[in-house]
Design a protein around this motif. Sequence first.
Motif, mmCIF file in Angstrom:
data_model
loop_
_atom_site.group_PDB
_atom_site.id
_atom_site.type_symbol
_atom_site.label_atom_id
_atom_site.label_comp_id
_atom_site.label_asym_id
_atom_site.label_seq_id
_atom_site.Cartn_x
_atom_site.Cartn_y
_atom_site.Cartn_z
ATOM 1 N N SER A 51 -9.513 2.610 5.301
ATOM 2 C CA SER A 51 -8.623 3.685 5.720
ATOM 3 C C SER A 51 -8.700 4.844 4.735
ATOM 4 O O SER A 51 -9.335 4.763 3.684
ATOM 5 N N SER A 52 -8.001 5.926 5.086
ATOM 6 C CA SER A 52 -8.010 7.105 4.221
ATOM 7 C C SER A 52 -7.390 6.818 2.851
ATOM 8 O O SER A 52 -7.765 7.449 1.858
ATOM 9 N N ASP A 53 -6.464 5.853 2.796
ATOM 10 C CA ASP A 53 -5.836 5.537 1.507
ATOM 11 C C ASP A 53 -6.442 4.307 0.848
ATOM 12 O O ASP A 53 -5.878 3.760 -0.094
ATOM 13 N N GLY A 54 -7.600 3.865 1.364
ATOM 14 C CA GLY A 54 -8.355 2.828 0.682
ATOM 15 C C GLY A 54 -8.096 1.401 1.115
ATOM 16 O O GLY A 54 -8.675 0.468 0.539
ATOM 17 N N ASN A 55 -7.260 1.193 2.097
ATOM 18 C CA ASN A 55 -7.062 -0.166 2.605
ATOM 19 C C ASN A 55 -8.309 -0.623 3.353
ATOM 20 O O ASN A 55 -8.897 0.134 4.121
ATOM 21 N N THR A 56 -8.690 -1.875 3.137
ATOM 22 C CA THR A 56 -9.940 -2.386 3.705
ATOM 23 C C THR A 56 -9.708 -3.579 4.627
ATOM 24 O O THR A 56 -8.717 -4.306 4.509
ATOM 25 N N ASN A 57 -10.669 -3.770 5.504
ATOM 26 C CA ASN A 57 -10.631 -4.875 6.454
ATOM 27 C C ASN A 57 -12.065 -5.330 6.664
ATOM 28 O O ASN A 57 -12.967 -4.493 6.804
ATOM 29 N N TYR A 58 -12.296 -6.661 6.674
ATOM 30 C CA TYR A 58 -13.655 -7.197 6.770
ATOM 31 C C TYR A 58 -13.760 -8.230 7.883
ATOM 32 O O TYR A 58 -12.815 -8.962 8.165
#
Length: 115
Positions: A51-58
């Motif tokens: 996301s724009s604020d750096g949250n990640t999903n894999y």
Amino acid sequence: VQLQASGGGMVQAGGSLKLSCKASGMNFRINTMAWYRQAPGKDRDLVAQISSDGNTNYADSVKDRFTISRDNVRRTLYLQMDNLRPEDTAVYYCNAPGIRGRDFWGQGTLVTVSS
């Protein structure tokens, strides 16, 4: 919007590669970005998203092996791929979703992992 992916290649199982995707023509820092991959004869699947604020999903299949990151100053998306497996062989695409009502895709970069 243009997305220019690079960094693919051939590597042996257990090796590493780092993909890059340079973005232009969009407000990169506010956009969620993602990597997808498509193996021969299969659907294009989500690998990782940031996301724009750096949250990640894999995807479960790449957790603890791949790392997605972004550099908003350089307008570049990255995918660090470690401990690669033959089943990771695919064309990898960077994706910028939801810009003016549509998704944008890079041209794809081929990753080949030999056993």
